[in-house]
Design a protein around this motif. Structure first.
Motif: not given
Length: 338
Positions: A172-182
């Motif tokens: 679920r890295l896509w969720n982290a990238l979106v949430a943290k703007k990474e």
């Protein structure tokens, strides 16, 4: 109306995704002749700044391949006690690679630099040799929590100092990238291998990709074959992943918003002891000791709402692509009325 919040794996391809899949140019991928698979692998390698990428039918197979690449039988992997590779991959760490896990008692599936340092075994021959640190982002059992990227950088330095591999289970890295703007390249710069999944938040029917540098990935395709993961005209599935990358990443913001709104309602309910902090699309909450999990569960089912038990009076909901605004309104109403 059935509302399925058991997992983001329950999603079905959209009409547009299916149409895109049917237009894919395919070939025999075992012979390296599937154009669409090649396109997906090249895109993921470039996205993460890695030299190689390999398509897999599942995230579990991608993770298990990574562990096999990094370790030899009898060695040890450092991971959190909540880690997916330990809890939900059928003992594959031991069965496939013959290695054990040194479990860390982290916070919501996330551990610290100092915990990694303390977990590295001495070099004396009677200890299992520590060879790999495995991270999960976002953390499933941790309620969709996102790692502090600075902590990941610090752990990387320890891995370099001790010649340890560094793997990211990025289901679920896509969720982290979106949430943290990474961005993906940040992760590619510090991890040796990264697995990402397309059949969760991105809504594809199947598929994961493992990325890494050429040296570590040189035997990945052989191990995939050993695990029974060779595919033929896999381009139809790779096309779904390509479509998802172009159309279903930015929309994850909406899943996260819905999850937070569900959490806000749950925190107001007297039956609920606690709700884990919500950063992405997973809501984990615990019932009061005097509340029957079975009764609470059934009352939701009676309203057409299906969720999942995590054990110990903890329940989980996961928002996703097929969870519509109308469904969301119905869930909020039902929860308020319980």
């Amino acid at each position: 109306m059935k509302i399925d919040l058991r997992s983001d794996t329950v999603t079905k391809p959209t009409k547009e995704m299916l149409e895109f899949m049917m237009q894919a140019k395919v070939g025999d991928d075992v012979f390296g002749e599937d154009e669409t698979v090649k396109k997906l692998e090249e895109r993921l390698a470039n996205m993460f700044g890695k030299e190689k990428a390999l398509f897999f039918p599942s995230g579990t197979m991608a993770n298990q391949t990574a562990i096999k690449l990094h370790t030899n039988p009898g060695e040890q992997v450092i991971c959190d006690k909540y880690g997916h590779i330990y809890n939900y991959e059928s003992g594959g760490v031991a069965f496939n690679s013959g290695v054990s896990c040194k479990l860390l008692d982290g916070q919501r599936g996330m551990f610290t630099l100092n915990q990694v340092k303390e977990a590295i075994n001495p070099l004396d021959y009677w200890y299992a040799q520590t060879s790999l640190v495995a991270v999960e982002n976002t953390t499933n059992k941790g309620g969709g929590a996102c790692w502090d990227f600075n902590e990941l950088i610090k752990i990387k330095k320890v891995c370099l100092e001790n010649k340890l591999g560094y793997h990211l289970d990025g289901a679920r890295l896509w969720n982290a990238l979106v949430a943290k703007k990474e961005n993906p390249k940040q992760y590619g710069e510090i991890f040796d291998t990264i697995s990402v999944c397309f059949s969760k938040g991105l809504g594809a029917p199947i598929g994961s990709v493992l990325v890494g540098d050429a040296d570590i990935m040189k035997n990945a395709i052989r191990i995939r074959k050993v695990f029974g993961g060779n595919l033929r005209q896999a381009g139809y599935l790779a096309a779904a992943a390509l479509y998802a990358l172009d159309n279903h990443v930015d929309r994850l913001v909406g899943d996260h918003k819905k999850a937070r709104e569900i959490g806000e309602v749950l925190t107001q309910k007297p039956q609920i002891k606690s709700v884990e902090p919500i950063e992405t699309n997973i809501i984990i909450f615990e019932l009061n000791d005097d509340v029957s999990e079975q009764v609470f569960f059934q009352r939701l089912v009676d309203r057409g709402i299906h969720i999942i038990s995590m054990g110990s009076n903890k329940l989980r909901m996961v928002t996703h692509l097929n969870y519509t605004n109308d469904m969301h309104t119905a869930v909020l109403k039902a929860l308020k009325g319980l």
